[in-house]
Design an enzyme around this catalytic site. Structure first.
Site, PDB file in Angstrom:
ATOM      1  CB  ILE A 123      34.859 -45.011  -7.707  1.00 51.60           C
ATOM      2  CG1 ILE A 123      35.993 -44.195  -7.064  1.00 51.60           C
ATOM      3  CG2 ILE A 123      35.216 -46.494  -7.791  1.00 51.60           C
ATOM      4  CD1 ILE A 123      36.246 -44.558  -5.617  1.00 51.60           C
ATOM      5  CG  ASN A 157      34.797 -42.346  -2.777  1.00 51.01           C
ATOM      6  OD1 ASN A 157      33.903 -43.050  -2.313  1.00 51.01           O
ATOM      7  ND2 ASN A 157      36.040 -42.380  -2.337  1.00 51.01           N
ATOM      8  CG  ASP A 180      34.890 -54.993  -3.304  1.00 50.24           C
ATOM      9  OD1 ASP A 180      34.894 -56.130  -2.799  1.00 50.24           O
ATOM     10  OD2 ASP A 180      35.923 -54.402  -3.665  1.00 50.24           O
ATOM     11  CB  THR A 255      23.586 -55.389 -13.283  1.00 48.53           C
ATOM     12  OG1 THR A 255      23.477 -56.694 -12.705  1.00 48.53           O
ATOM     13  CG2 THR A 255      22.541 -54.479 -12.673  1.00 48.53           C
ATOM     14  CD  GLU A 256      27.925 -55.610 -18.665  1.00 47.61           C
ATOM     15  OE1 GLU A 256      28.593 -56.636 -18.893  1.00 47.61           O
ATOM     16  OE2 GLU A 256      27.213 -55.052 -19.508  1.00 47.61           O
ATOM     17  CD  GLU A 257      30.041 -58.601 -11.437  1.00 47.97           C
ATOM     18  OE1 GLU A 257      29.910 -59.716 -10.897  1.00 47.97           O
ATOM     19  OE2 GLU A 257      31.047 -58.274 -12.088  1.00 47.97           O
TER      20      GLU A 257
END
Length: 282
Positions: A123, A157, A180, A255-257
């Site tokens: 998004i 979205n 999130d 993944t980045e996270e």
């Protein structure tokens, strides 16, 4: 005397310089695409989206898989509608990374599934632009092998428009990586997993398809497990089957996270759910 350019000016100058050389194989610099970690899914982001899956212009995202049009007969190879011939591709998209971030999972999975089309859906506009530029660069670097032609990213979205992009039972895998957590109770309605959204995932997943989830927030993990287990279309994978899935290890590490959590010594909570066959009509 003009002062030094601001961060925004530097970012715009950098992006403009990329646009002048479409043949460049240089990877984009992430520092020019930084954006706040989360976006409000209920806001009007002025997004464009297809009216239905048949209207989606996939050919512009996967040019190597664009369907061939026979102009003399006005037909198209494997395209369902003649009027949409220029938008069609020769195989359907089957893997979706929802909230793909900077694309780490996509770029790791693309070589492992060379004959499958993958899409990242993000998004945040700057983050999406970064992934698109990196795809362009990797495709240019791998012209001889055709690598990364099977991966793309689009701004979307999915909480609002997922069924606009995918037909019923089209997808084989959906990834929900480090979404999130929306800690406050009044924000739980914005979580990417809910009773309503799970029904949409069930709609676009084919029977036997899998939803992969990972988070470093145990409360969110429990929430996702609770909602998927309660849904009649999903059944949680056992620990042994889950750990044998190559996608799970990639999801943990690429993944980045996931990398950040690993550097900080945090926990990663994984749960996978299989789309069950619909019961027969009485």
């Amino acid at each position: 005397m003009p002062g030094a350019p601001s961060k925004r000016q530097k970012r715009e100058q950098y992006k403009e310089s990329l646009g002048k050389d479409d043949q460049s194989g240089a990877l984009p610099k992430k520092k020019f695409y930084r954006q706040r970690a989360h976006a409000n899914p209920f806001s009007d982001h002025s997004l464009t989206y297809p009216k239905s899956p048949s209207d989606m212009d996939w050919a512009s995202y996967y040019p190597a898989y664009a369907a061939k049009v026979d102009e003399s007969e006005a037909t198209v190879t494997q395209a369902p509608k003649e009027e949409d011939a220029s938008k069609q591709i020769t195989r359907p998209v089957e893997i979706a990374d929802i909230g793909c971030g900077y694309g780490g999972l996509l770029f790791a999975l693309a070589p492992k599934f060379p004959d499958t089309l993958l899409v990242g859906m993000e998004i945040r506009i700057s983050v999406c632009e970064f992934v698109q530029e990196k795809i362009r660069a990797l495709r240019h670097q791998n012209l001889a092998t055709g690598a990364y032609q099977n991966v793309t990213c689009l701004r979307a979205n999915t909480m609002k428009f997922l069924p606009n992009f995918f037909a019923k039972a089209q997808l084989a895998k959906i990834f929900l990586c480090f979404p999130d957590p929306h800690f406050k109770a009044r924000k739980h309605k914005a979580r990417i997993v809910s009773t309503t959204l799970n029904s949409e995932y069930a709609y676009v997943l084919k029977p036997g398809g899998i939803v992969y989830t990972i988070t470093d927030v145990e409360d969110l993990h429990n929430w996702m497990v609770e909602h998927f287990v309660a849904h009649p279309s999903f059944k949680r994978l056992g620990e042994e089957e889950q750990e044998q899935d190559v996608c799970v290890e990639v999801m943990r590490t690429e993944t980045e996270e996931g990398k950040k959590v690993g550097r900080n010594g945090g926990q990663k909570f994984v749960a996978c759910f299989r789309r069950m066959e619909d019961p027969p009509w009485p």
